[in-house]
Design a protein around this motif. Structure first.
Motif, mmCIF file in Angstrom:
data_model
loop_
_atom_site.group_PDB
_atom_site.id
_atom_site.type_symbol
_atom_site.label_atom_id
_atom_site.label_comp_id
_atom_site.label_asym_id
_atom_site.label_seq_id
_atom_site.Cartn_x
_atom_site.Cartn_y
_atom_site.Cartn_z
ATOM 1 N N ALA A 1 0.826 -1.205 0.000
ATOM 2 C CA ALA A 1 0.000 0.000 0.000
ATOM 3 C C ALA A 1 0.860 1.255 0.000
ATOM 4 O O ALA A 1 0.515 2.259 -0.641
ATOM 5 C CB ALA A 1 -0.933 -0.008 1.202
ATOM 6 N N VAL A 2 2.001 1.229 0.697
ATOM 7 C CA VAL A 2 2.908 2.381 0.710
ATOM 8 C C VAL A 2 3.374 2.699 -0.710
ATOM 9 O O VAL A 2 3.349 3.861 -1.146
ATOM 10 C CB VAL A 2 4.115 2.110 1.631
ATOM 11 C CG1 VAL A 2 5.162 3.222 1.504
ATOM 12 C CG2 VAL A 2 3.665 1.982 3.081
ATOM 13 N N TYR A 3 3.787 1.662 -1.430
ATOM 14 C CA TYR A 3 4.249 1.876 -2.809
ATOM 15 C C TYR A 3 3.107 2.355 -3.700
ATOM 16 O O TYR A 3 3.277 3.285 -4.508
ATOM 17 C CB TYR A 3 4.826 0.574 -3.377
ATOM 18 C CG TYR A 3 6.039 0.052 -2.654
ATOM 19 C CD1 TYR A 3 7.151 0.858 -2.444
ATOM 20 C CD2 TYR A 3 6.083 -1.255 -2.178
ATOM 21 C CE1 TYR A 3 8.268 0.378 -1.780
ATOM 22 C CE2 TYR A 3 7.195 -1.747 -1.509
ATOM 23 C CZ TYR A 3 8.284 -0.929 -1.312
ATOM 24 O OH TYR A 3 9.378 -1.402 -0.657
ATOM 25 N N LEU A 4 1.940 1.736 -3.578
ATOM 26 C CA LEU A 4 0.838 2.052 -4.487
ATOM 27 C C LEU A 4 0.235 3.423 -4.212
ATOM 28 O O LEU A 4 -0.221 4.099 -5.137
ATOM 29 C CB LEU A 4 -0.239 0.964 -4.395
ATOM 30 C CG LEU A 4 0.210 -0.431 -4.847
ATOM 31 C CD1 LEU A 4 -0.951 -1.409 -4.789
ATOM 32 C CD2 LEU A 4 0.789 -0.385 -6.256
ATOM 33 N N CYS B 1 9.918 -1.941 -6.965
ATOM 34 C CA CYS B 1 9.854 -2.208 -5.519
ATOM 35 C C CYS B 1 8.743 -3.198 -5.193
ATOM 36 O O CYS B 1 8.934 -4.123 -4.388
ATOM 37 C CB CYS B 1 9.630 -0.900 -4.755
ATOM 38 S SG CYS B 1 11.008 0.256 -4.795
ATOM 39 N N VAL B 2 7.572 -3.006 -5.813
ATOM 40 C CA VAL B 2 6.450 -3.931 -5.597
ATOM 41 C C VAL B 2 6.835 -5.337 -6.045
ATOM 42 O O VAL B 2 6.548 -6.331 -5.364
ATOM 43 C CB VAL B 2 5.195 -3.446 -6.349
ATOM 44 C CG1 VAL B 2 4.091 -4.505 -6.301
ATOM 45 C CG2 VAL B 2 4.678 -2.148 -5.753
ATOM 46 N N PRO C 1 12.029 -9.863 8.009
ATOM 47 C CA PRO C 1 12.638 -8.623 8.530
ATOM 48 C C PRO C 1 12.805 -7.530 7.480
ATOM 49 O O PRO C 1 12.989 -6.362 7.834
ATOM 50 C CB PRO C 1 14.015 -9.094 9.038
ATOM 51 C CG PRO C 1 13.873 -10.572 9.234
ATOM 52 C CD PRO C 1 12.916 -11.022 8.186
ATOM 53 N N TYR C 2 12.764 -7.913 6.187
ATOM 54 C CA TYR C 2 12.973 -6.942 5.115
ATOM 55 C C TYR C 2 11.666 -6.476 4.490
ATOM 56 O O TYR C 2 11.688 -5.617 3.611
ATOM 57 C CB TYR C 2 13.876 -7.547 4.031
ATOM 58 C CG TYR C 2 15.166 -8.089 4.584
ATOM 59 C CD1 TYR C 2 16.193 -7.239 4.970
ATOM 60 C CD2 TYR C 2 15.352 -9.467 4.735
ATOM 61 C CE1 TYR C 2 17.379 -7.743 5.484
ATOM 62 C CE2 TYR C 2 16.540 -9.972 5.250
ATOM 63 C CZ TYR C 2 17.543 -9.108 5.630
ATOM 64 O OH TYR C 2 18.706 -9.606 6.146
ATOM 65 N N ARG C 3 10.558 -7.021 4.910
ATOM 66 C CA ARG C 3 9.253 -6.631 4.356
ATOM 67 C C ARG C 3 8.451 -5.897 5.427
ATOM 68 O O ARG C 3 7.437 -6.370 5.910
ATOM 69 C CB ARG C 3 8.502 -7.870 3.842
ATOM 70 C CG ARG C 3 9.141 -8.488 2.606
ATOM 71 C CD ARG C 3 8.299 -9.585 2.008
ATOM 72 N NE ARG C 3 8.300 -10.797 2.809
ATOM 73 C CZ ARG C 3 7.214 -11.414 3.234
ATOM 74 N NH1 ARG C 3 6.015 -10.913 2.967
ATOM 75 N NH2 ARG C 3 7.304 -12.527 3.949
ATOM 76 N N ALA D 1 9.751 -0.125 3.422
ATOM 77 C CA ALA D 1 8.987 0.289 2.242
ATOM 78 C C ALA D 1 9.048 1.809 2.081
ATOM 79 O O ALA D 1 9.197 2.325 0.957
ATOM 80 C CB ALA D 1 7.542 -0.181 2.362
ATOM 81 N N ALA D 2 8.948 2.543 3.190
ATOM 82 C CA ALA D 2 9.046 4.000 3.128
ATOM 83 C C ALA D 2 10.449 4.428 2.690
ATOM 84 O O ALA D 2 10.612 5.374 1.905
ATOM 85 C CB ALA D 2 8.715 4.599 4.497
ATOM 86 N N VAL D 3 11.481 3.713 3.175
ATOM 87 C CA VAL D 3 12.857 4.020 2.762
ATOM 88 C C VAL D 3 13.031 3.751 1.264
ATOM 89 O O VAL D 3 13.636 4.560 0.538
ATOM 90 C CB VAL D 3 13.858 3.180 3.579
ATOM 91 C CG1 VAL D 3 15.270 3.310 3.003
ATOM 92 C CG2 VAL D 3 13.843 3.619 5.038
#
Length: 335
Positions: free
Chosen positions: A55-58, A112-113, A129-131, A136-138
């Motif tokens: 959702a952050v990316y979209l 990114c998605v 730990p990476y998701r 996502a904001a970074v």
């Protein structure tokens, strides 16, 4: 004369199609993109209980699309006036910048998605730990920073000029700057499109390989994740096939012809036509991007359908809509 070649070679181009095709295309994209991206932002900001990484990316995609869509009415007026730009050089630079910022910002965010989906499908436990929303904001901030660095020269190259007593907004740059623009255009295509496209291809090939291995999984959660991943693969591949890949191929050849083969008028006419047909069609990515949100999870589709039904039944029933939207979120897993 085609704007951008008048000072270089006497190649008259028949471009009357632009004054019908481009206003119709840009007007349709503006209306449809405004509705889809507006609905997506409204659902994400006003109805979603919490945002996931996707959702952050979209949501960033939707913001980029809306900024670009705001520039389309200026282009519609420009082509209705038959390639006459009445808005000054500053807005000319802004319109060209927003087009490429939306284009390459969308490609990086889709990358990114795709990487996020790849980690979730191929390494569901090790990649936890990476998701996270923080990463996502970074990733989103890094994508926009890279796009800004890539496109700073566009603000220098984009400019207005006068052709046949008409002020025009050059599509790429003025004729005297074409030679220096060519290597920049090729570098932009490689860094903004080709490298991210290769990353997406690798991710999807590995995802398909992993999905084929787990085809017999009867776990409902696993089946839902597989369906979600397949929808993402199909939609992103369709976006690249219909909009992005043909645009970059025609743009690369067109730019080469403009710089090195501009005296071949027949060749120039052909590739000018191809490029200028695909250029407005690439704007369709502003309408396709929101579909990733609506097709990425059952929760999003259920929320949209529920809100539409509530609004149709009683446009003032906002508290009920909020309560039922929350109930839907509790019943359906986030994507």
């Amino acid at each position: 004369m085609e704007n951008g070649t008048a000072g270089k070679a006497p190649c008259p181009l028949v471009e009357t199609y632009k004054y019908v095709l481009l206003p119709l295309t840009y007007s349709s994209v503006f209306v449809l993109g405004l509705l889809l991206n507006g609905a997506m932002l409204w659902l994400s900001c006003c109805r979603a209980k919490e945002w996931t990484c996707t959702a952050v990316y979209l949501v960033n995609l939707a913001v980029a699309d809306l900024l670009y869509l705001c520039s389309l009415p200026l282009l519609v007026v420009n082509y209705v006036l038959q390639d006459t730009w009445p808005f000054g050089e500053l807005l000319c630079k802004l319109v060209r910048f927003l087009f490429y910022a939306n284009l390459y910002g969308s490609i990086l965010l889709l990358t990114c998605v795709s990487v996020h989906r790849f980690l979730g499908v191929c390494y569901p436990i090790r990649s936890l730990p990476y998701r996270t929303r923080r990463l996502a904001a970074v990733g989103t901030a890094a994508s926009w920073a890279l796009v800004l660095l890539q496109l700073l020269p566009t603000l220098v190259y984009a400019r207005t000029g006068v052709i046949n007593n008409h002020t025009v907004c050059y599509d790429m740059t003025s004729p005297e700057n074409l030679s220096s623009y060519y290597p920049y255009g090729m570098a932009l295509t490689a860094s903004g499109f080709l490298f991210p496209f290769l990353i997406i291809l690798v991710c999807y090939c590995l995802m398909i390989k992993s999905l084929i291995r787990t085809t017999g999984d009867t776990n409902p959660i696993g089946s839902a994740a597989q369906a979600k991943s397949i929808r993402t693969i199909l939609l992103v591949c369709g976006l690249f096939a219909v909009c992005l890949l043909p645009f970059h191929i025609t743009r690369t050849i067109y730019l080469f012809v403009r710089v090195y083969r501009v005296t071949d008028c027949q060749l120039f006419q052909r590739w000018s036509l191809f490029y200028k047909i695909w250029r407005p069609l690439v704007s369709l990515n502003s309408c396709i991007n929101p579909l990733l949100y609506f097709l990425s999870g059952q929760t999003n589709r259920a929320r949209l359908i529920l809100e539409l039904r509530l609004h149709k039944a009683d446009p003032l029933a906002r508290p009920a809509g909020n309560m039922k939207g929350t109930d839907v979120q509790r019943r359906l897993p986030p994507y």
